[in-house]
Design a protein around this motif. Structure first.
Motif, PDB file in Angstrom:
ATOM      1  N   THR A 144     -22.791 -21.939  62.743  1.00  0.00           N
ATOM      2  CA  THR A 144     -21.884 -23.074  62.849  1.00  0.00           C
ATOM      3  C   THR A 144     -21.297 -23.195  64.249  1.00  0.00           C
ATOM      4  N   TRP A 145     -20.783 -22.089  64.795  1.00  0.00           N
ATOM      5  CA  TRP A 145     -20.160 -22.137  66.115  1.00  0.00           C
ATOM      6  C   TRP A 145     -21.186 -22.368  67.219  1.00  0.00           C
ATOM      7  N   LEU A 184     -26.550 -28.862  62.173  1.00  0.00           N
ATOM      8  CA  LEU A 184     -26.213 -27.658  61.417  1.00  0.00           C
ATOM      9  C   LEU A 184     -27.029 -27.573  60.134  1.00  0.00           C
ATOM     10  N   THR A 188     -30.002 -24.810  59.428  1.00  0.00           N
ATOM     11  CA  THR A 188     -29.814 -23.868  58.319  1.00  0.00           C
ATOM     12  C   THR A 188     -30.979 -23.956  57.339  1.00  0.00           C
TER      13      THR A 188
END
Length: 476
Positions: A144-145, A184, A188
């Motif tokens: 995420t970051w 994201l 993923t």
């Protein structure tokens, strides 16, 4: 080196290190969640196959995790060495985001990783399962970051430029920039697909060699369900990501499609294959499907997208590269979908574990997830050029003042060291895969009771002084 400039060598060096790095976190994200599912099934059903698979894949996860950490550290240092002007300009945004990744994800993973890998017989099952979940959760937080930082470079917002430097004014806009949610989810899912294909290839390889154990059957079955469900979802997410890119980075889409100009009143064809020529401003030998480009890119049969000629020559991405990297990614995605549908047909016919043609195809598809990720990453990063922060800072203004000789030397050193170190690590990981899952002895026998590791620190000590004295006299 080969007539390349310092800027080109710096880009190649960073591209090389990030390409090596990205394959390890992708497998780490997928394997961590897979391990959490396996342990959850073990606790729920108490079937030994899930416990055996957990310990088999946890060893592979540990090796892969270590290589991911090492390769990530090297990549992070390059921001200061090769891209110092970028760090000076945008460090007030990218620096905190990477710090948040360390303070949340990395510390979470480091805190529970030891319990997960070594605590099976030393902590309770509930705590161990919690540790596994926390490691899996940490990998997702890390992604995420990292993607928030990279997405901000693609679609920057929430900042002002003050005295030649970026100053964040709205962190929510910085983090949740327009491309972040799509990137994201897309990354993923790609990690889950990559891991499923890796697990499926391992199972298929063992089945082709006659190792038809229950554990191997379970590996293949779980992996094929994952591919079947996730592959079409990834295609839908990719479509939405493409619409978002068309809105915020139209030059990238034009380069990906090899589309140079519009004809008034005509829709955009889909170019399946061709050779984009940046100098001649055309795509040679184009094999086109009329109007399909408009339908896919705009969801309107009569829609149009900007052509590359609408952008200044210095603002155009290199269509000759992203045209093909994108098609490689999409082509592999369609093969993944085919693999999932084929597995469903064979499962219905009762031949999932026996069709050697299917098993060979599944084995060959093992690295396809990693190749697709690399192709997609190249499409994203090269398609952003000539900007390092899109529309804000050009790549040529971000590179450090190093000579071509210095960058050539370090690039050669990187190639040699990476091939030696990570080649050894990958080789060892593949040897673990080739060994296959083994029955796990929950309480292995010991020749000497004192050789057992205590479950609690104080349990290593005798219950009383008298018993310690007696043991000492016995040894004497």
């Amino acid at each position: 080196m080969f007539g390349l400039t310092a800027l080109e060598l710096a880009r190649i060096q960073f591209g090389f290190t990030v390409s090596f790095h990205i394959i390890f976190p992708a497998i780490t994200i997928g394997l961590a969640s897979y391990l959490a599912v396996l342990e959850g099934l073990w606790l729920w059903r108490h079937e030994a196959v899930y416990r055996d698979l957990y310990h088999f894949w946890s060893n592979i996860f540990a090796v892969n995790f270590a290589m991911g950490v090492v390769s990530g550290l090297v990549m992070a240092y390059q921001f200061g060495t090769n891209w110092s002007y970028f760090s000076s300009f945008a460090g007030s945004v990218t620096g905190p985001l990477l710090t948040y990744e360390v303070l949340t994800a990395f510390f979470l993973e480091a805190g529970f990783l030891g319990v997960m890998l070594f605590g099976w017989n030393k902590v309770g099952p509930g705590l161990h399962f919690f540790a596994t979940i926390m490691v899996a959760f940490g990998t997702l937080i890390s992604a995420t970051w990292i993607l928030a930082s990279n997405s901000w470079m693609q679609t920057p917002q929430g900042f002002e430029v003050v005295n030649g430097r970026v100053v964040p004014v709205d962190w929510l806009k910085v983090i949740f920039n327009p491309s972040f949610p799509y990137r994201l989810v897309h990354m993923t899912i790609a990690a889950y697909l990559t891991t499923a294909l890796f697990v499926a290839a391992a199972a298929a390889w063992h089945l082709l060699r006659g190792n038809a154990t229950t554990a191997v059957h379970t590996m293949l079955s779980m992996a094929m369900w994952m591919v079947l469900v996730v592959a079409p979802i990834q295609i839908l997410v990719g479509d939405q990501h493409g619409l978002n890119t068309l809105e915020h980075q139209p030059a990238k889409i034009a380069a990906i499609e090899g589309h140079w100009q519009n004809t008034p009143g005509e829709s955009v064809p889909l170019i399946l294959f061709g050779l984009p020529d940046m100098a001649a401003e055309t795509t040679r030998y184009a094999l086109e499907i009329p109007s399909l480009g408009s339908l896919i890119l705009t969801h309107n049969i009569n829609g149009q997208i900007p052509g590359l000629k609408e952008f200044a020559p210095g603002d155009r991405p290199n269509s000759a590269i992203v045209f093909w990297t994108f098609r490689l990614m999409v082509g592999l995605g369609l093969l993944m979908l085919l693999l999932g549908l084929w597995s469903l047909y064979l499962r219905w016919r009762g031949g999932l574990y026996h069709s050697r043609t299917f098993l060979r195809f599944a084995t060959l598809m093992g690295p396809s997830g990693l190749i697709a990720i690399l192709a997609g990453w190249l499409t994203t990063e090269i398609g952003r050029q000539p900007w390092v922060v899109y529309g804000v800072m050009r790549t040529k203004d971000a590179v450090s003042n190093h000579s071509a000789l210095a960058l050539s030397t370090t690039l050669i050193m990187f190639v040699i060291m990476y091939c030696a170190v990570f080649g050894t690590g990958v080789s060892y990981m593949l040897k673990l895969v080739a060994k296959g899952p083994q029955p796990f002895d929950e309480y292995p026998p010991h020749d000497n009771a004192q050789s057992q590791r205590p479950a609690r620190p104080l349990s290593a000590a005798p219950d009383s002084i008298d018993s310690a004295t007696a043991d000492g006299q016995k040894d004497a």
